[in-house]
Each structure stands twice: as structure tokens, then as C-alpha cells.
Design a protein around this motif. Structure first.
Motif, short mmCIF file in Angstrom:
data_model
loop_
_atom_site.label_atom_id
_atom_site.label_comp_id
_atom_site.label_asym_id
_atom_site.label_seq_id
_atom_site.Cartn_x
_atom_site.Cartn_y
_atom_site.Cartn_z
N ASP A 1 -7.34 -1.61 11.03
CA ASP A 1 -7.54 -1.73 9.59
C ASP A 1 -8.25 -3.04 9.26
OD1 ASP A 1 -7.39 -0.57 7.13
OD2 ASP A 1 -5.42 -1.38 6.65
N ASN A 2 -9.20 -2.96 8.38
CA ASN A 2 -10.00 -4.11 7.95
C ASN A 2 -10.94 -4.60 9.05
OD1 ASN A 2 -10.62 -5.67 5.64
ND2 ASN A 2 -9.62 -7.44 6.55
N ARG B 1 -16.71 -3.75 6.33
CA ARG B 1 -15.29 -3.67 6.67
C ARG B 1 -14.77 -2.31 6.24
NH1 ARG B 1 -12.98 -8.19 8.37
NH2 ARG B 1 -14.07 -10.15 7.97
N GLN C 1 -11.27 -0.14 5.50
CA GLN C 1 -9.82 -0.17 5.29
C GLN C 1 -9.33 1.24 5.02
OE1 GLN C 1 -9.14 -2.83 2.01
NE2 GLN C 1 -10.37 -4.48 2.90
N ARG D 1 -6.83 3.85 3.31
CA ARG D 1 -5.97 3.91 2.13
C ARG D 1 -4.67 4.63 2.48
NH1 ARG D 1 -8.92 6.68 -2.58
NH2 ARG D 1 -7.26 5.67 -3.78
N TYR E 1 -10.93 6.06 2.69
CA TYR E 1 -11.26 4.73 3.22
C TYR E 1 -11.91 3.89 2.14
CZ TYR E 1 -10.74 7.31 7.60
OH TYR E 1 -10.26 8.08 8.61
#
Length: 264
Positions: free
Chosen positions: A196-197, A212, A214, A216, A221
Motif C-alpha cells: 500500500d502506498n 503512488r 493506495q 481503498r 484504488y
């Protein structure tokens, strides 16, 4: 008057044609050495002792003993006609000339030539606390790069370079950390969002972008930039570059960015 006219009609001598930039002459010592090494190796494969090779070449190829000896020592090349007759020795003439990759290795130069290395530097090199790089370049300039030992790449990346590609960052979406033009190593094996990230190379249509990614909590995303002036976006699905059925407007993961190469 007649003399003046004759001089005016004389064409100026053309300058000698300069050798093409970056191209080594046919008599380049490294190329001659490579040819001789291959010729001797191939004759050795046939079980021919070194002592009688020049005489054998003289008798079968039809050249002088001096010419044969020069080929074996790496002092001269055969002509095209002579090269064709070399097949009479039982060798394949096409194998006598190294390919571009081999020429690159032969012409490799260390970034720390031994003549310029101090005693302190030499001790650090011997203990592997410092490592020189190898600069590789072929005569025609097609190969031109610098090598870093594989164990260093494995230490940096945690694995071999299999599946990695080099990508140059375009734009200011990643702020000051990854600037426009920064070379990036991208692992194309990692096409699932497992970190993640993490920073990923994404394909949108025909454009490659670096963002980047991430995940959810409720699916989908967030595609984020490090540059606060560029707003984040939310998408429901991310495909991968392996998906042949993906539509043109889908965002596909090319791989995870593992390393950014930049000046400090």
C-alpha cells in the motif's frame, strides 16, 4: 591567360575522408587480438598443436608463412578471398569474428585504471570495501553502458535483475523525490498492488505514468501524486500489462518502482 584558365579548371583535391566517428579501424589491435584468439581456439579444437599451425595454414590456404604467422599472432587479418579459403582448415570462417557483445566485454575499461590507483585505494579495492565499475562500449557505439556487479544489484533490490526495466520519469507528478528525467528501475514481475502506498509505473493508453497506489477499504484504488498541486484520482479497477483483453482506457500496472537513481 591560357595558364590562368587551366588553373581555374583544375578541381581542388578532395580532403581525405575522415573515419566515421566512434568506429574503430579494421586494424584495431583489439579486433586483431580477438581474431587471433578465435583462430587459435578453433584450431586447438581440431587437435592441431601450436607449433605446426602456421605451416598448415600456409599449405592449405595458400599464403606465405609470414602471413599465416601474423594471423595467429594477431598482427593482421586475412582478405575476404583468404577468409573464404580458411574453410579448407576445417573451421567455420563466420565464427572467427566476435559479436558486438564480446567486443564490448573485450573493450571494457575500469573506472579506476590501475595506473592511477593509490595504495590506499588499492587496499580498499582488494578488501572489496570499494568497487570499481566497468565501462563497456563497442567500436560502432551500439553498446555503451556502465556495469555494476550483480551482487550489488541483488543487495539493493533483494533479487536478480530478471524482469526489471529502466524508465525515465516524465513530469513533476512525484514532486521533489522523483524529478523529471530521474531514471527508475521498474520490476515488471510485480503487477499486483501488494504494498500500500507503493510507487508504480502505470500504463494509460499509450502513456506511461508514475504514481503512488493506495488500496481503498471498500474496494478500488487511489492514484496519488507527491506533487500537492496535482489532485489524486480514484479508480475501481487496475489491470496488468499481461491482460491482452484490456480496453484502451483502462489503467494497467506495468510494475513496481524499486529504485530511483538520482544525484544527492
Amino acid at each position: 591567360m591560357d595558364e590562368d584558365m587551366a588553373q581555374a579548371q583544375r578541381k581542388p583535391a578532395l580532403p581525405a575522408e575522415a573515419p566515421e566517428a566512434g568506429r574503430k579501424p579494421r586494424t584495431d589491435p583489439q579486433r586483431l587480438k580477438a581474431f587471433a584468439k578465435r583462430l587459435n581456439l578453433m584450431l586447438g579444437e581440431l587437435g592441431l598443436p601450436e607449433r605446426g599451425r602456421a605451416r598448415l595454414i600456409k599449405d592449405r590456404v595458400g599464403v606465405s608463412g609470414t602471413t599465416a604467422a601474423n594471423w595467429l599472432r594477431g598482427w593482421s587479418y586475412p582478405s575476404f578471398e583468404e577468409l573464404g579459403r580458411i574453410g579448407r582448415l576445417g573451421v567455420d570462417p563466420t565464427r572467427l569474428f566476435p559479436d558486438k557483445a564480446e567486443l564490448a566485454r573485450m573493450s571494457a575499461q575500469a573506472t579506476l585504471p590501475s595506473a592511477t590507483v593509490s595504495k590506499r585505494l588499492a587496499r580498499l579495492l582488494e578488501s572489496a570495501q570499494l568497487l570499481p565499475l566497468s565501462q563497456l562500449k563497442t567500436g560502432d557505439g551500439e553498446w555503451d553502458h556502465t556495469a555494476l556487479p550483480n551482487r550489488i544489484w541483488q543487495q539493493l533490490l533483494g533479487r536478480t535483475l530478471d524482469g526489471f526495466v529502466l524508465l525515465c520519469m516524465q513530469g513533476d507528478a512525484m514532486g521533489e523525490r522523483i524529478k523529471d528525467g530521474t531514471p527508475l528501475l521498474v520490476d515488471t514481475n510485480l503487477t499486483q498492488i501488494t504494498e500500500d502506498n507503493g510507487i508504480y509505473a502505470l500504463l494509460l493508453g499509450k502513456s506511461v505514468i508514475v504514481r503512488r497506489v493506495q488500496r481503498r477499504l471498500h474496494g478500488g484504488y487511489v492514484i496519488a501524486c507527491d506533487n500537492p498541486a496535482i489532485a489524486s484520482e480514484t479508480i475501481d479497477r487496475l489491470g496488468t500489462h499481461h491482460d491482452e483483453s484490456a480496453k484502451a482506457r483502462e489503467v494497467l500496472v506495468l510494475g513496481r518502482v524499486a529504485l530511483a537513481i538520482q544525484k544527492l
